[in-house]
Structures are given as structure tokens and as C-alpha cells.
Write a protein that holds these residues in place. Structure first.
Motif, short mmCIF file in Angstrom:
data_model
loop_
_atom_site.label_atom_id
_atom_site.label_comp_id
_atom_site.label_asym_id
_atom_site.label_seq_id
_atom_site.Cartn_x
_atom_site.Cartn_y
_atom_site.Cartn_z
N ASP A 1 0.73 3.97 -2.90
CA ASP A 1 0.15 5.26 -2.54
C ASP A 1 1.07 6.41 -2.94
OD1 ASP A 1 -2.20 6.39 -0.77
OD2 ASP A 1 -0.41 7.48 -0.18
N GLU B 1 -5.40 9.45 -9.22
CA GLU B 1 -5.60 9.52 -7.77
C GLU B 1 -7.03 9.16 -7.40
OE1 GLU B 1 -5.00 12.50 -3.94
OE2 GLU B 1 -4.52 13.22 -5.96
N LYS C 1 0.80 -1.22 0.00
CA LYS C 1 0.00 0.00 0.00
C LYS C 1 0.84 1.27 0.00
CE LYS C 1 -3.68 2.38 2.53
NZ LYS C 1 -4.60 2.32 3.69
N VAL D 1 -5.98 -1.03 -10.45
CA VAL D 1 -4.96 -0.13 -9.89
C VAL D 1 -3.55 -0.69 -10.11
CG1 VAL D 1 -6.49 0.93 -8.21
CG2 VAL D 1 -5.26 -1.15 -7.59
N TRP E 1 -7.31 5.38 -7.45
CA TRP E 1 -6.68 4.79 -6.26
C TRP E 1 -7.58 4.95 -5.04
CZ3 TRP E 1 -3.78 1.31 -4.41
CH2 TRP E 1 -3.08 1.43 -3.21
N TYR F 1 -0.30 1.19 -11.82
CA TYR F 1 0.94 1.32 -11.04
C TYR F 1 2.13 0.71 -11.79
CZ TYR F 1 4.44 0.29 -7.46
OH TYR F 1 5.62 0.18 -6.76
N LEU G 1 0.86 6.61 -6.92
CA LEU G 1 -0.44 6.93 -7.52
C LEU G 1 -1.00 8.27 -7.06
CD1 LEU G 1 -2.05 3.37 -7.46
CD2 LEU G 1 -0.90 4.52 -9.34
#
Length: 646
Positions: free
Chosen positions: A591, A611, A587, A629, A614, A633, A594
């Protein structure tokens, strides 16, 4: 299985150094030996440079090293792959009076090409990409196997004064490493394809100006890189089912093909996931082998994904020597950078093959058989059931918008509330209005069914100038090819061709090649074979596909001697527990990427939309599966890792 590279251009130090860089970038494909070869120059100082990395499989002696020069014809070859019918070809050439110094397949195909020219390419049964130089005619022959198991990337110089005209390699990253491409640019079609499909559909690549040679084609170039011939040596046959084609005949063809795939002078293993296809491979291999076959299964701590117990029971029933490799979340995260670096092009798939290949190679094996290809041949996917229904419904679309589309709209409204209004639900029901709009266009329906996102949100994810790059997620050349190959087929046989060309040819085979070769492991796919394909394609639809999803004929042929109850369970794909791992161990890294506009904008995506995507995933929005996602990524990471930007 190896890596090949080459350049047509000036025979100077600059191009020699570029070739060495390509060879070095592919050392993982061939750690056992490496070499380069240079032709004589023409009056301009131009010629061909060939490079090779060897993974020794057949004839482990130096007689099998490449680049290989034929003492009889003078032809030179660099070759990646295996020719499974090389024994028959050898006997054919020996009947013509030929003798050979090596026991491998390379020397046989080289002699055949030298004596019989490009027409000999059609004799080859196997997986291959090769380059063969004819010194007398000063011609370079490039070819790729019938179904596209082995890749071959080509770059043409945009500058006539650059000192080179053609460069090629087994991996896109090798061409990037050459330095010949200058500042590589991201192809807008690749960005659009990545958002639609989760991978880049050929014949283009992520890098503008680099293309894949079509499967089943050869390309002949002169010493300046000019195209002399570009011909198809194999194509998907016209649909012509034959009522005389029976199960017994198909069983002989399948078993003989499997036997040919067992040829190896190094230890060989079998992927065993517990599904029908891999179990068929293990069962037939054990029946053909003199000693117990080694099987490998990837196991997980997350029991809902763990097929190790059933694979263990199947291995015991077959009688293989079985191994289990446990992939924990911690091990996955700890080795993720190396796994992602193994991807030759952006793709959301391939990592399961990477971890399994790494484990098999570490156990001392150099070759592994995989069951890839059975679903495409015998109708194992849900697409065979769902798409003909959607096509029939679309043809009677008058009543659908008033019924099912109302339900889809209500679902969308509900989903927007749950996700805070960030992203429309990316569910199949929400795709229904777009599917109806495409009517009975089966290829468009196929692409919509597999699309990661609804067309509207795709437009939001793509930066200006990238959104209109593709129609239906396919380059025009690929679309035209599939339409031509499916236009006279039944819906089920047409879907099989689509699965062969797209899901198998553009995703599974390419990802598996890169992932396995990153561990210096040769992966063989006996169910991906042109002789087998031609035979299965002659079956009537009822014999081949019914009952849908069961692959009944493949079961009867390949699972003989096994209790059918071992396979009476719902079909499940071989996938990692990504959803759970993304929300935990992965994560923070995802994070950071993204939510970073400076990371997102240079790769042709819209930072605000990414964003939102995500955030919708983290909020549990409907249809927001991990693949959506993860694909974004991985695409961003690949571009930055390889310094390929818009």
C-alpha cells in the motif's frame, strides 16, 4: 554452476577493480572459490580480464578451479554450467592423444575449444555460458547453451574513450555493480514488457544498453571488442514429423538424458511438487540411482495450495527419502526482502523457487533436479487447447462481435459497477474483442492470452513515451525470431515453440537460475535438453499432444511402476498463496509503495493508474488477480533497489 564476468579494455587498475566488484557481486553463485585472470596487453595496453566464482560440483580439487588455463593450447576459460556429455567428449579427445589433469567437464570443453575452435561449441550438450580466450589470435569466444538455461549479459561501451568496449557477466546486477555503466537508465521496452508480461522479454534487459546473448549462439570478438563472428550453433529444427519415431526410442533418450544429469561429486536432490513432471524426474532418478534419492516438497498451511500430502504419497510409492518444508505466511514475510533481492531482473515469478532452493541448500545439498519443461514439450498448458480454438474463431469473426463480444461488454459493465468504476475488468472474456481483431495471428493471440492487462489499461499504466515501446508485448527481434521458427508448423507445434521461447526461456529458466543460485544451489532441468527436444519434435502431433493437457506419453515413459490414480486430479500450478498474503501480511508495504507517486513516476509508470489498479484489487474487481498488482509492485521495488530509473 558458477558465475562468470569479464571485460575487454585497458588492463589498468580501474578495470581490474570493476572486475573485482562484479566477482564480489556474484559470490552467492560460487562461494567455494574465486579468481581473476589477465591477458598480456597489446601495444595500446588493451586485453581481456576474466573473473570467476566457483560452486564446486565436479572435481572438487583445485584442479577444477577457474579461470582455467589449458597447458596444451594456452586457451583460458571461465564457465558457468554443466556439460552432460563431457564423458563422451573426453573419450573422443583421448582417442586423439589428449590427456587431462582434472576429472571435471571444464578441462574437457576447454581442450576441445582450443584444438577445434568455435565449431566445438556444437558438440556440447548441457547448460552453459562461457568465455574462452585464444591468446594466439587474441580472440574472445562467448557462447550460451542451446535453449537458454544459463544467462549471459553483455554491455557495450557507448563511449569510445571509456577505456573498455565489452563487459559481460552471469547476472545483470553484476554489470551494475561494476560501475562501468555510469548512471544506468531504464529501457522503455522493459517497462512495457513488464506491464504486458510480468517480466522482461529479451534480448534486451531492464537496463538500456545491456542485452542477453541469444540462446544457441556464439559470439567471437577481437582484442578491441570488435565483432568477428556471430553465429547460431543450434536452432529449433524445421517441423518434420517422423512416423518412425516411437515411444520406446524416446524412452531411451529421456532415461539416458536423466542419467547424464545425475553426474555429481556432491549431494543431489529432486524438487517434488506432486505434479507429473517432477514425479517423472523423481521416479527416473530413483530408478537410475544406487541409493535412495532425496526429494523435497514445499508445503503450506493454506490447504487449497498444499500439495504436500499427495507429494508424500508419490514419494512413498517411488521410494525416495522425502522432506517437507513448510512455508508459513510469517516466514514468507520475514524473509521477503532477501527473496526479492535474489531477483536479477524484475519478474512476478521466482519466489517459490527461492524458498525451496534455500531449504534444500540448508539441508546440505548442492544440486537439485527440477521437472521444468514438460508442459512445453508435451502440451500441458491450457494454451494448447484454447489458442487453436480462438484462432479458428477469429478466422470466422463475422458472427463473433454480435455474439460473444456482447457478452464481454455486459461483463465489463457489471465489473465497472463492482469496482467503483476504477478499472475495466481484466478478464479473458474482456480480451475477446482484441483477440478477434488480431485474426489468425497465433503469436498475437498467445501474447493476448498471457497478457496481465488489457491493452487499453496497459496504455494507462505506462508513462508518456513508454506506451508505444512494444507491439504485442514483444521486442521486434523476438517476434521475428518466433515467427520464423513457427511459420511452417501446425498450431500445436507452433504453440510449443512459443512456450519454449517465451514462458520457459524468458521467464521460468531465468527466474529459476537467479532464485536457486541466490542460495548457492545448482538447479538442473533434464526436460530442457536439445537432444530431447529434437526427438520429441519429431513425433506426430497426435502421439505428442493427445489427449490435450494429459502429457500421456510422458506419463507412460516416466511414471512406470506407479499407480496412475496418484495423478488423476486437476492440473494446478506450483504457486504460493499470494492473494491471501497480499491482503494480509504484505498489504501495508505494498500500500505504501503503490500509493506513492514519488516511487512510481521514476520507473516509467503512471501513479494515478497504479493507485487505481491497487484499489481495484482490494475491492475485488473481476479478473484482478494477485499477479497483476504483484508484478507492478516488484517492478517498482527492483528499480529502486538497483537504482535504475527512466
Amino acid at each position: 554452476m558458477c558465475g562468470i564476468a569479464g571485460i575487454i579494455g585497458r588492463l589498468d587498475e580501474s578495470n581490474r577493480a570493476a572486475l573485482q566488484r562484479m566477482n564480489h557481486a556474484m559470490i552467492h553463485r560460487g562461494p567455494d572459490a574465486g579468481g581473476v585472470w589477465c591477458s598480456t596487453p597489446d601495444d595500446r595496453g588493451w586485453g581481456v580480464l576474466l573473473g570467476h566464482r566457483r560452486l564446486s560440483i565436479l572435481d572438487l580439487s583445485a584442479a577444477g578451479d577457474q579461470p582455467m588455463v589449458d597447458p596444451v593450447t594456452g586457451h583460458v576459460i571461465v564457465f558457468n554450467g554443466e556439460i552432460y556429455n563431457f564423458g563422451d567428449l573426453r573419450r573422443r579427445l583421448e582417442a586423439e592423444g589428449q590427456q587431462f589433469q582434472s576429472t571435471g567437464d571444464t578441462v574437457v570443453m576447454l581442450r576441445a575449444l582450443g584444438l577445434h575452435g568455435p565449431s566445438a561449441v556444437s558438440w556440447l550438450r548441457g547448460m552453459f555460458a562461457f568465455a574462452s580466450w585464444n591468446p594466439k589470435q587474441r580472440r574472445l569466444l562467448l557462447a550460451r547453451d542451446a535453449l537458454g538455461i544459463k544467462p549471459l549479459y553483455l554491455a557495450r561501451s557507448p563511449n569510445p574513450d571509456a577505456g573498455w568496449s565489452i563487459a559481460f557477466a552471469s547476472e545483470l546486477r553484476a554489470l551494475l555493480a561494476s560501475g562501468l555503466l555510469g548512471t544506468p537508465r531504464l529501457d522503455p521496452q522493459a517497462v512495457a514488457s513488464g506491464v504486458w508480461n510480468g517480466f522482461v522479454v529479451g534480448p534486451g534487459t531492464a537496463v538500456k544498453g545491456v542485452n542477453l546473448l541469444w540462446p544457441g549462439r556464439f559470439l567471437e570478438l577481437d582484442g578491441a571488442g570488435n565483432e568477428m563472428r556471430n553465429e547460431e550453433f543450434w536452432h529449433i529444427p524445421d517441423y518434420a514429423p517422423d512416423s518412425t519415431m516411437g515411444e520406446d526410442e524416446l524412452a531411451i533418450i529421456l532415461e539416458e538424458g536423466l542419467r547424464l544429469h545425475l553426474a555429481s561429486d556432491v549431494p543431489l536432490a529432486v524438487f517434488l511438487s506432486g505434479g507429473v513432471d517432477s514425479s517423472v524426474m523423481a521416479n527416473l532418478a530413483q530408478r537410475a540411482a544406487q541409493n535412495p534419492v532425496h526429494t523435497f516438497t514445499l508445503a503450506f498451511e493454506e490447504q487449497e495450495f498444499n500439495e504436500a500430502p499427495i507429494a508424500r504419497r508419490i514419494a512413498a510409492a517411488i521410494g525416495t527419502q522425502h522432506h517437507e518444508v513448510v512455508l508459513t505466511e510469517g516466514r514468507f514475510v520475514a524473509n521477503l526482502e532477501a527473496a526479492l533481492d535474489s531477483l536479477d531482473q524484475p519478474t512476478f515469478d521466482g519466489l517459490n523457487a527461492y524458498y525451496m532452493s534455500h531449504a534444500i541448500r540448508n539441508a546440505g545439498f548442492t544440486v537439485a533436479l527440477s521437472g521444468t519443461g514438460g508442459d512445453e514439450l508435451f502440451g500441458g498448458y491450457t494454451s494448447y487447447r484454447d489458442l487453436p480454438v480462438l484462432q479458428r474463431c477469429s478466422q470466422r469473426a463475422a458472427w463473433i462481435p454480435r455474439g460473444l463480444q456482447v457478452a464481454a461488454a455486459k461483463l465489463a459493465t457489471s465489473g465497472l459497477r463492482r469496482s467503483g468504476g476504477t478499472v475495466q475488468p481484466q478478464t479473458r472474456w474482456a480480451k475477446l474483442p482484441e483477440m478477434v481483431r488480431h485474426g489468425d495471428d497465433l503469436l498475437a493471440l498467445y501474447q493476448l492470452a498471457y497478457a496481465l492487462f488489457l491493452p487499453g489499461f496497459q496504455q494507462e499504466l505506462l508513462a508518456p513515451g513508454f506506451a508505444e515501446a512494444l507491439a504485442d508485448g514483444l521486442p521486434s527481434a523476438m517476434r521475428e525470431r518466433i515467427v520464423a521458427e513457427t511459420q511452417h508448423r501446425t498450431p500445436l507445434s507452433a504453440i510449443s515453440v512459443m512456450e519454449q521461447r517465451l514462458f520457459l526461456g524468458e521467464r521460468l529458466l531465468r527466474d529459476n537460475d537467479a532464485a536457486s543460485m541466490a542460495s548457492s544451489l545448482e538447479q538442473r532441468v533434464p526436460l530442457v535438453d536439445q537432444v530431447l527436444f529434437e526427438s520429441v519434435d519429431r513425433l506426430k502431433d497426435r502421439a505428442r499432444y493427445q489427449p490435450l493437457g494429459r502429457k500421456a506419453m510422458l506419463r507412460r515413459i516416466g511414471l512406470r511402476g506407479l499407480d496412475p490414480a496418484l495423478f488423476e486430479r486437476p492440473k494446478s500450478g506450483f504457486e504460493l498463496p499470494f492473494d491471501r498474503w497480499i491482503r494480509r501480511g504484505l498489504k501495508d508495504a505494498m500500500d505504501q509503495t503503490l500509493r506513492d507517486p514519488q516511487a512510481i513516476a521514476p520507473v516509467g509508470l503512471d501513479p494515478v493508474a497504479v493507485e487505481r489498479l491497487w484499489r481495484a484489487f482490494l475491492d475485488g474487481a473481476p479478473g484482478m488477480y494477485w499477479s497483476r498488482v504483484w508484478s507492478v509492485y516488484v517492478f517498482i521495488r527492483w528499480c529502486h533497489r538497483n537504482r535504475v530509473f527512466r
